[in-house]
Design an enzyme around this catalytic site. Sequence first.
Site, PDB file in Angstrom:
ATOM      1  N   TYR A   1      -1.752  -0.592  10.347  1.00 30.09           N
ATOM      2  CA  TYR A   1      -1.967  -1.275   9.069  1.00 30.09           C
ATOM      3  C   TYR A   1      -0.832  -0.902   8.107  1.00 30.09           C
ATOM      4  O   TYR A   1      -0.238  -1.746   7.444  1.00 30.09           O
ATOM      5  CB  TYR A   1      -3.329  -0.849   8.499  1.00 30.09           C
ATOM      6  CG  TYR A   1      -3.587  -1.236   7.059  1.00 30.09           C
ATOM      7  CD1 TYR A   1      -4.070  -2.492   6.748  1.00 30.09           C
ATOM      8  CD2 TYR A   1      -3.363  -0.319   6.023  1.00 30.09           C
ATOM      9  CE1 TYR A   1      -4.312  -2.850   5.416  1.00 30.09           C
ATOM     10  CE2 TYR A   1      -3.606  -0.661   4.701  1.00 30.09           C
ATOM     11  CZ  TYR A   1      -4.095  -1.933   4.413  1.00 30.09           C
ATOM     12  OH  TYR A   1      -4.324  -2.280   3.099  1.00 30.09           O
ATOM     13  N   SER A  18       0.841  -1.199   0.000  1.00 29.98           N
ATOM     14  CA  SER A  18       0.000   0.000   0.000  1.00 29.98           C
ATOM     15  C   SER A  18       0.876   1.248   0.000  1.00 29.98           C
ATOM     16  O   SER A  18       1.998   1.231   0.516  1.00 29.98           O
ATOM     17  CB  SER A  18      -0.874   0.020   1.260  1.00 29.98           C
ATOM     18  OG  SER A  18      -1.511   1.268   1.415  1.00 29.98           O
TER      19      SER A  18
END
Length: 254
Positions: free
Chosen positions: A159, A146
């Site tokens: 995360y 990500s």
Amino acid sequence: MEKKLPRRLEGKVAIVTASTQGIGFGIIERFGLEGASVVVSSRKQANVDEAVAKLKSKGIDAYGIVCHVSNAQHRRNLVEKTVQKYGKIDIVVCNAAANPSTDPILSSKEAVLDKLWEINVKSSILLLQDMAPHLEKGSSVIFITSIAGFSPQGAMAMYGVTKTALLGLTKALAAEMAPDTRVNAVAPGFVPTHFASFITGSSEVREGIEEKTLLNRLGTTGDMAAAAAFLASDDSSYITGETLVVAGGMPSRL
């Protein structure tokens, strides 16, 4: 009219985890349209069946297996059934991820930290341990990391840290699995999917993110799928250990 795609993955067998919706489904559909036999997996049988039916309706050779990536028996089953059906594995995309909490890191419960580590990092390693003996020479492993992995912050900080770990894992496994298997990663920017529903829930949030991109738009599952298909194909045969940022020009690194 849909544009005609190249058939770069003809004869290949591809497994994508968490591939019944969102980015995972976009990737597996693209692989199938480029000629691969695809293995769909996620936690729920009904979702797997629905995704397989959608793919088959487009003429794709699709096979579905339920797999909760944190379950050892499910992981073994995914590998064994794929090999029984197709005899080999050429492409693996580790896409399964969880973000169970938006607490700051120093307020995160231990169970949340364990789940983030287990689903987002550890399960991919364990899955690849099971798969490694079956990977063909010239195979391709792709991690979905990500943009948040480059600068973890805000409600997605922990995360983001697990996605940072995948940047390192990509480098480490590229060295370990060379020269027979290439290992790369795709780092998506913000893509409005069910997983990232907080983006689409508020037009203010959405517009704020769009403004941070150079292309002034959010990403699509198709954008991510195109990048993954490139890394899975021989068009990227001299690329390994790299992370391809697909984020519309959002700041990631120099």
